[in-house]
Design a protein around this motif. Structure first.
Motif, PDB file in Angstrom:
ATOM      1  N   LEU A  96      52.613  51.703  19.959  1.00 40.18           N
ATOM      2  CA  LEU A  96      52.004  52.747  19.142  1.00 40.18           C
ATOM      3  C   LEU A  96      50.490  52.596  19.082  1.00 40.18           C
ATOM      4  O   LEU A  96      49.745  53.593  19.120  1.00 40.18           O
ATOM      5  CB  LEU A  96      52.599  52.722  17.730  1.00 40.18           C
ATOM      6  CG  LEU A  96      54.064  53.137  17.608  1.00 40.18           C
ATOM      7  CD1 LEU A  96      54.538  52.976  16.169  1.00 40.18           C
ATOM      8  CD2 LEU A  96      54.251  54.573  18.076  1.00 40.18           C
ATOM      9  N   GLN A  97      50.015  51.359  18.972  1.00 45.55           N
ATOM     10  CA  GLN A  97      48.569  51.138  18.967  1.00 45.55           C
ATOM     11  C   GLN A  97      47.931  51.571  20.280  1.00 45.55           C
ATOM     12  O   GLN A  97      46.864  52.197  20.299  1.00 45.55           O
ATOM     13  CB  GLN A  97      48.270  49.660  18.691  1.00 45.55           C
ATOM     14  CG  GLN A  97      48.573  49.223  17.267  1.00 45.55           C
ATOM     15  CD  GLN A  97      48.359  47.735  17.072  1.00 45.55           C
ATOM     16  OE1 GLN A  97      48.470  46.959  18.014  1.00 45.55           O
ATOM     17  NE2 GLN A  97      48.057  47.337  15.859  1.00 45.55           N
ATOM     18  N   THR A  98      48.603  51.243  21.378  1.00 53.02           N
ATOM     19  CA  THR A  98      48.071  51.660  22.681  1.00 53.02           C
ATOM     20  C   THR A  98      48.039  53.172  22.809  1.00 53.02           C
ATOM     21  O   THR A  98      47.058  53.759  23.283  1.00 53.02           O
ATOM     22  CB  THR A  98      48.932  51.051  23.801  1.00 53.02           C
ATOM     23  OG1 THR A  98      48.962  49.627  23.658  1.00 53.02           O
ATOM     24  CG2 THR A  98      48.368  51.398  25.160  1.00 53.02           C
ATOM     25  N   ALA A  99      49.118  53.825  22.384  1.00 51.55           N
ATOM     26  CA  ALA A  99      49.169  55.289  22.467  1.00 51.55           C
ATOM     27  C   ALA A  99      48.096  55.924  21.587  1.00 51.55           C
ATOM     28  O   ALA A  99      47.415  56.874  21.997  1.00 51.55           O
ATOM     29  CB  ALA A  99      50.559  55.787  22.053  1.00 51.55           C
ATOM     30  N   LEU A 100      47.910  55.400  20.369  1.00 48.21           N
ATOM     31  CA  LEU A 100      46.882  55.932  19.484  1.00 48.21           C
ATOM     32  C   LEU A 100      45.488  55.748  20.078  1.00 48.21           C
ATOM     33  O   LEU A 100      44.652  56.663  20.042  1.00 48.21           O
ATOM     34  CB  LEU A 100      46.974  55.237  18.116  1.00 48.21           C
ATOM     35  CG  LEU A 100      45.897  55.612  17.098  1.00 48.21           C
ATOM     36  CD1 LEU A 100      46.021  57.080  16.710  1.00 48.21           C
ATOM     37  CD2 LEU A 100      45.998  54.725  15.857  1.00 48.21           C
ATOM     38  N   THR A 101      45.251  54.569  20.638  1.00 50.13           N
ATOM     39  CA  THR A 101      43.935  54.299  21.218  1.00 50.13           C
ATOM     40  C   THR A 101      43.619  55.256  22.355  1.00 50.13           C
ATOM     41  O   THR A 101      42.543  55.868  22.398  1.00 50.13           O
ATOM     42  CB  THR A 101      43.883  52.845  21.719  1.00 50.13           C
ATOM     43  OG1 THR A 101      44.136  51.961  20.620  1.00 50.13           O
ATOM     44  CG2 THR A 101      42.512  52.532  22.310  1.00 50.13           C
TER      45      THR A 101
END
Length: 798
Positions: free
Chosen positions: A574-579
């Protein structure tokens, strides 16, 4: 069900139509019968009108045309009244416009005077438009009626105009032509009366635009010029004449510098009072929120620093004129108050950061004398030679004062460094002034003061933001939202603080013109055009995006701790997708701000596809493989994997490569494509437990059941061995040298396999020795039938 409802609706509609038809027939049959029927009968004209509504529409159309003709007569009388005395009303403004055109041509090389002429042109144009406003409104009314009649005329069929129509229709066409001619005559009268003055207004507008285009370049030449020959006697002899020009320029610039009429003064005072009240209310709300009255620096902020800032901002708001420009004098005074408030505020914030400091007065007040004097000298339209002389004397005085203060230092490192560099800046400025480049010397002094004050504000602002963050952390209600807003506002507040220090650029004469010209004009890079505003927007969006990424990642990190039901392994994807999503949005915004459309992006995508096909296929392959690994969750951080003969623990999964830490403490960056395209063994994908097999061989004279029981007992006693599934022993084979057994056990964690196996082997050796069970090892028995080289014994001789 839907078909049934459709049929029921259709049946109901047919029933309703039949009922209405039958009711109409009954009303027609009973129209003359019954009591009161005669009273309900309409009169003949009304019945005819109800029977033919088109006649009513046609009567209304003819009546509208008659009303237009009557109104045209009244508008004609009004036009005569308005245009008869128009020349006398507009003659003073026309004469003033002619004078302004002459002055604009006379002072075309003098930016101070030319700016005043432009301001006067704007004022004269507004006053002239106010005089012409009743006439223009009346003309607009006539033009609206003329457009309606013209539309009626255009909608008439051609055969009606050829005489093939009835008398009624011919009369209708005649009324249209009459109204059209009457309104055209009125419009011509208005145009003839307005034409001379509108031509003058057009010339004034053209002159105004021309002045606006030339002023930035003239102001640039005014501030950036060659060396002044201040040692030439001829230049000193021109001082009296140039001072006479100074007085004339100041009289011309008076309407630009400050309000001159009663209306301008009342408007400026009203804006000033409203702005001051609004800023004071905001300051009082901030004072109640922060609760810094316990500190002397906090009290000084709300008693001195913020009032100075509020007063300066109110003067800036009050300096706005009705033409959209600023009166220079109140704008400059507001700038000085803002700078003074920033000096107070920066030092107060530093004292909040270091409360034990005993110095109560900001050391940066020492830098204000050359800065404010340079600002005043640049503001006044003095001769260059006189400005150079005054600045030279001022620098010498500042150097002497700095030499007298030598040895005095504050306890703060940054302020000491800034004051130490003051002498260097003054000596450089003295050298520039002696060479005749006094403008560059003044700009250097103002720039150094601005940068020093901006850095001090940033240092103090960061400390204040940290203090506010601590206060919000202690609060339970709304602290998360407040901290989120604080994180978004903090960098913008620091950027505003830095930009406000450079406000003096806009308040100098010609500063706004140069800022508009160089800030909005921009530059071209190929077919893309961008300016300073675009750059500022892109930088602001960059910092906002970076802050949003940090805040979003921190928020996702806290979710598993706040809610145990959330799977912690979902957080990194999720952090990667948000970034990537936020940075993609920023990239699209930046490209759009630079003027790149979808067609340009398509061209870029086409070029990238060619590059990918030839030289970037490996990079793209790893990138796509990384996205597959991240979102399919085939691998997760902490998994024990084996790929390409290498075993280790996954530490981090990125879009290009995966970081694997071996058990030898070596980090291996494995390309993501290897995990997708080759065989991958994930030992901990299901859970951390793993099965271990220990092979044991005993001598042939050992008891099989005893051996198996001993192995089960030893495995069951070990703390790392799971009871479910239970340990098991398998008698695998009669080996060449031993009876072969396999002990199968489940270890609760994969990382404990080596330790548990070693412990169990040690325990097996100890227990077997105690029980007299021999652990077999390979043995070889050699039976010699005949030694090489030996002689068989024969019969003995007698």
């Amino acid at each position: 069900m839907c078909a049934l409802l459709h049929r029921l609706g259709a049946a109901f509609l047919y029933f309703l139509l039949i009922s209405v038809w039958l009711g109409g027939l009954a009303q027609a049959d009973n129209g003359g019968g019954g009591p009161g029927a005669q009273a309900d009968q309409p009169t003949a004209p009304a019945a005819e009108a109800e029977a033919d509504p088109w006649k009513t529409v046609w009567a209304g159309q003819s009546g509208m045309l008659d009303e237009i003709n009557l109104k045209a007569e009244s508008l004609k009388a009004k036009a005569v009244e308005l245009t008869s005395g128009l020349n006398e009303k507009t003659r003073p403004y026309e004469e003033e416009g002619q004078r302004l055109l002459v002055l604009a041509n006379t002072f075309k090389a003098w930016p101070n005077s030319l700016e005043a002429v432009r301001g006067r042109i704007i004022s004269a144009t507004l006053k002239s438009q106010q005089v012409l406003e009743p006439v223009m409104q009346a003309r607009g009314e006539v033009e609206t009626l003329f457009t309606r009649v013209q539309r009626l005329s255009e909608n008439l069929p051609e055969e009606m105009r050829r005489g093939d129509s009835s008398a009624e229709m011919q009369n209708y066409i005649k009324n249209i032509d009459l109204a059209q001619a009457s309104l055209a005559t009125i419009l011509a009268r208005y145009d003839n009366a307005l034409a001379p003055f509108q031509a003058m207004l057009g010339r004034l507008q053209t002159t105004r635009d021309s002045i606006g285009e030339s002023l930035p370049l003239l102001w640039t030449d005014y501030y950036i010029h060659g060396p002044v020959h201040w040692l030439s006697p001829d230049n000193w002899g021109k001082i009296p004449q140039q001072m006479g020009y100074f007085t004339q320029i100041m009289r011309l610039r008076l309407p630009v510098e400050m309000p001159v009429t009663r209306v301008q003064w009342s408007t400026a005072c009203l804006r000033f009072v409203l702005s001051l009240g609004f800023t004071c209310i905001l300051a009082s709300l901030l004072r109640r929120r922060l609760k810094v009255e316990s500190d002397p620096a906090g009290r000084h902020i709300f008693r001195v620093s913020l009032p100075c800032l509020c007063l300066g901002l109110s003067l800036v708001c009050g300096s706005l004129s009705e033409t959209g420009d600023f009166f220079r004098l109140p704008l400059s005074l507001g700038n000085l108050f803002i700078l003074g408030g920033q000096i107070f505020l920066a030092w107060d914030l530093r004292l909040l950061q270091y409360p034990d400091h005993i110095l109560t007065r900001s050391p940066f007040w020492r830098l204000t004398l050359p800065t404010f004097c340079a600002y005043a000298l640049l503001y006044l339209p003095l001769t260059k030679l006189l400005t150079l002389f005054i600045w030279l004397v001022l620098i010498i005085v500042c150097l002497a004062a700095a030499h007298g203060r030598k040895g005095r230092a504050t306890a703060l490192t940054f302020e000491n460094s800034a004051l130490e560099w003051e002498n260097v800046i003054l000596w450089i400025g003295l050298g520039l002034t002696l060479t005749g480049l006094h403008t560059y010397s003044m700009a250097l002094s103002m720039f150094y003061f601005s940068v020093s004050l901006a850095l001090q504000l940033c240092f103090g602002g960061i400390a204040l933001i940290g203090r506010i963050n601590e206060i919000l952390t202690q609060e339970e209600n709304g602290s998360a939202i407040s901290r989120l807003l604080l994180a978004l506002i903090a960098p913008m507040a620091l950027a505003v603080a830095v930009a406000s220090v450079l406000l003096w650029i806009c308040t100098l004469p010609g500063g706004l013109d140069m800022l508009r010209h160089y800030g909005l004009q921009g530059m071209n890079v190929g077919a893309t055009r961008f300016n300073l505003i675009h750059v500022i927007l892109i930088l602001s969006a960059f910092y906002i995006t970076r802050i949003a990424v940090d805040i979003g990642s921190s928020f996702l990190d806290r979710l598993p701790r706040q809610n145990p039901h959330i799977d912690a392994t979902l957080i990194p994807p999720l952090q990667t997708a948000l970034t990537y999503a936020l940075w993609c949005v920023f990239s699209l915004f930046a490209l759009r701000s630079l003027g790149m459309g979808l067609s340009n992006l398509a061209m870029v995508a086409g070029g990238l596809s060619v590059g990918i096909g030839f030289g970037m296929q490996t990079i793209v392959n790893n990138f796509i493989s990384g996205l597959i690994l991240i979102f399919s969750r085939t691998l997760q951080a902490g998994d024990v994997v084996e790929v390409g003969g290498t075993a280790g623990v996954v530490r981090k999964i990125s879009v290009r490569a995966t970081m694997v830490e071996t058990y030898d403490n070596a980090l291996i960056f494995v390309p993501n494509s290897e995990f997708v395209s080759s065989r991958l063994v994930n030992w901990t994908r299901n859970n951390r437990s793993a099965r271990c097999q220990i092979k044991i061989g005993v001598a042939y004279d050992s008891d099989v059941k005893t051996v198996m029981q001993l192995l089960l007992d030893i495995a069951g006693k070990h703390p790392h061995v799971l009871n479910k599934p239970a340990p098991s022993v398998i008698f695998t084979d009669f080996g060449p040298n031993a009876l072969d057994f396999v002990l199968r056990i489940w270890i609760r964690d994969y990382d404990l396999i080596a330790t548990a196996s070693s412990d169990i082997r040690q325990e097996v050796d100890t227990e077997f020795r105690a029980q007299g069970i021999e652990i077999a090892f390979p043995q070889l028995d050699v039976h010699v039938k005949e030694l090489p080289g030996s002689v068989r014994p024969g019969p003995q001789p007698e």
